[in-house]
Design an enzyme around this catalytic site. Structure first.
Site, PDB file in Angstrom:
ATOM      1  N   GLY A  44      17.819 -10.317   7.837  1.00  0.00           N
ATOM      2  CA  GLY A  44      17.951  -8.549   8.158  1.00  0.00           C
ATOM      3  C   GLY A  44      19.059  -7.800   8.566  1.00  0.00           C
ATOM      4  O   GLY A  44      20.050  -7.655   8.470  1.00  0.00           O
ATOM      5  N   SER A  45      19.149  -6.564   9.763  1.00  0.00           N
ATOM      6  CA  SER A  45      20.085  -6.022  10.127  1.00  0.00           C
ATOM      7  C   SER A  45      21.229  -6.536  10.014  1.00  0.00           C
ATOM      8  O   SER A  45      22.317  -5.791  10.547  1.00  0.00           O
ATOM      9  CB  SER A  45      19.542  -5.058  10.905  1.00  0.00           C
ATOM     10  OG  SER A  45      18.746  -4.349  10.710  1.00  0.00           O
TER      11      SER A  45
END
Length: 589
Positions: A310-311
């Protein structure tokens, strides 16, 4: 029939001798008898010669056959090397124990009460003991790795036919805290997991052997002599710091219990040497007692489990664009109302951010902003960046079971796949790979090899981004931890911290789940002169909180704060009162 002249037999009725009958007369040539006599003589001579050769000239064959019936080669075990932490604390050592065996013929007639006591001391049902003793084999093992005090009590029973032999049993003083770092051995003293397996050859040493004479029941009656001296295994000093390991272990355990998660993991890396100072998993197991060990406990999630980050991957996309001079920290991007169409798919932000600069894209964790930055890069450039920091590459940690993760070849990236990978979807890696890659931000843009053993020489790094870009990224990820960032819960009293949160949907049955998430955080401390890179992963938190900012960030803060104090790292911030928002800002994925 009557006797004839000169003793010849004569027919009674006709008076004819048998020797005069042309039918009964025997006519054999003289040479034939001589040939038979010669053959018999030659055969006896050959047998006599062979007997003389075997018994006098070349008697090794018979000696070998005879020795095979009473001579045996017995292995002499080597002592397995000890395992220490970086400060000399013993993590694994071999204790002398004995195996208990029996000569089934000799043990017959032993009083039942003695056999009952023997079963009790061996901690086995009496029926199982009797079954082993009734075996058709002359020699049977009753139990391996019996502790010396128990062996002494067994010997006091004075049971004929009981045999004990020296061996070793591995003991792990740190128990479950260090289990996934150290591993364990089996009953044959062979490494089965972690460093015990990875360094099996060095730790095991070289066993020796000796020749002994045994009687028909297998008992040693004479020691003939040593054939090969045993060479003990080499001691091993790991990179792990027991104090930091204990802190990491308890931080992960507390987080899993607090957020009702399926599992959790954390890793701490020394920025200057690449040494793995702590590696913790929950659930775990006790290597000293593996009677009820399960696969879930055995999994070393830091190394073996691949997940979409993810981020936490966004800084790599931004760093690449910065390093190529395509953007600056203040370059503006219009993220609109939180929806952006690319490649026939919609990219979403959790909140509309409008026009924001690159620093804010990282601080607010904007998927749209990161996607627009990735559109300035080629697929090959992104792929090369990912592979240089180790994503999708076979790990060279020397650690068993390490996953390579997955990065698809750039030629097969559709537009939306490129966008997704820019913010950490469609790409997978282990927590250790993620932490390792973050070294480029904590250092001067270079990456150094990881080590699970204590490093004696300073490693040489490979430059990935420029020192200037690395410094710019440190400023950006520090803003993520400050007020207004997605990782405000990662703040540490007295220390400046920086990092990035990530929340990824788990792939279940080939589809992204809407209810199962992996929350993670990767960061560094202290920001004035980074000492540690720390990565945390909380798997499938089932409570009301599940994002990286809500579950992994506070775990990072607790771990980092205690680790910095344990390592006597001086504070680099005057801020002592940390204000944590009631509802932390969520990252976009």
């Amino acid at each position: 029939m009557k006797a004839g002249v000169n003793g010849s037999r004569v027919a009674a009725g006709k008076g004819v001798a048998f020797s005069k009958s042309p039918v009964l007369a025997v006519r054999l040539p003289d040479w034939r008898s001589r040939v038979v006599l010669f053959v018999l003589f030659a055969a006896f001579a050959a047998l006599a010669g062979r007997a003389l050769w075997v018994q006098a000239m070349d008697n090794q064959f018979l000696q070998k056959k005879g020795a095979s019936r009473y001579m045996r080669t017995e292995e002499l075990p080597a002592t397995r090397g000890k395992i220490f932490d970086r400060n000399g604390l013993v993590l694994a050592s071999s204790l002398p124990v004995k195996s208990v065996s029996a000569f089934t013929e000799d043990i017959k007639g032993t009083p039942p009460e003695k056999l009952r006591e023997l079963a009790r001391l061996l901690e086995m049902p009496e029926a199982e003991l009797l079954k082993k003793l009734s075996s058709s084999r002359s020699y049977v093992y009753l139990k391996r790795q019996v502790e010396m005090d128990v062996v002494a009590r067994i010997e006091k029973l004075d049971i004929d036919g009981i045999d004990t032999r020296k061996e070793y049993k591995r003991f792990y003083p740190q128990g479950e805290v260090m289990a996934h770092m150290v591993g364990f051995t089996n009953v044959e003293d062979m490494g089965q997991e972690a460093m015990e397996l990875a360094q099996q050859k060095a730790l095991a040493g070289q066993p020796g052997s000796r020749r002994v004479i045994k009687d028909r029941l297998g008992r040693i009656v004479e020691d003939v002599g040593m054939q090969r001296e045993p060479h003990d295994g080499r001691d091993l000093t790991l990179s792990v710091d027991s104090k930091l390991q204990y802190i990491a272990f308890n931080s992960v355990k507390d987080a899993v219990e607090k957020f009702h998660a399926k599992a959790g993991a954390a890793v701490v890396i020394d920025v200057h040497t690449g040494e793995v100072l702590a590696l913790a998993n929950w659930p775990t197991y006790n290597p000293n007692n593996r009677a009820h060990l399960t696969g879930e406990q055995l999994r070393n999630r830091v190394i073996t489990d691949a997940f979409e980050p993810g981020s936490t991957l966004k800084p790599f996309t931004v760093a690449l664009a910065l390093d190529k001079g395509l953007i600056k920290p203040g370059t503006l991007f219009d993220t609109g109302n939180g929806r952006y169409s690319t490649g026939g798919h919609i990219i979403r932000d959790t909140h509309p951010h409008g026009v924001i600069d690159v620093s804010t894209i990282i601080q607010k964790s904007s998927n749209i902003g990161t996607t627009k930055i990735s559109e300035m890069l080629s697929s090959q450039e992104m792929w090369e960046m990912f592979t240089k920091v180790g994503f999708g590459q076979a790990p060279r940690y020397g650690f068993p079971g390490a996953t390579a993760g997955r990065v698809r070849p750039y030629k097969s990236w559709p537009i939306v796949a490129k966008a997704n990978m820019s913010f950490g979807q469609g790409i997978s890696m282990s927590l250790l790979q993620l932490a390792h890659a973050w070294l480029i931000f904590a250092r001067e843009g270079d990456i150094i090899p990881l080590s699970f053993q204590k490093v004696q020489e300073k490693p040489v790094g490979q430059q990935i981004i420029s020192p200037k870009t690395a410094a710019q990224m440190r400023t950006m990820v520090e803003s993520v931890v400050g007020p207004g960032g997605t990782a405000s819960m990662a703040q540490i009293a007295g220390y400046r911290a920086g990092g990035k949160t990530g929340t990824a949907q788990k792939v279940i049955d080939g589809r992204y789940s809407q209810t199962h998430y992996v929350g993670n955080f990767a960061g560094m401390v202290p920001m004035s002169n980074p000492r540690f890179v720390i990565a945390v992963m909380i798997d499938d938190a089932s409570g009301p909180l599940h994002t990286g900012g809500a579950v992994a960030a506070p775990t990072f803060a607790a771990l980092a704060a205690n680790a910095l104090r344990a390592a006597n790292v001086p504070p680099d911030s005057t801020v002592t009162d940390i204000i944590i928002p009631e509802h932390p800002l969520e990252e976009s994925n």
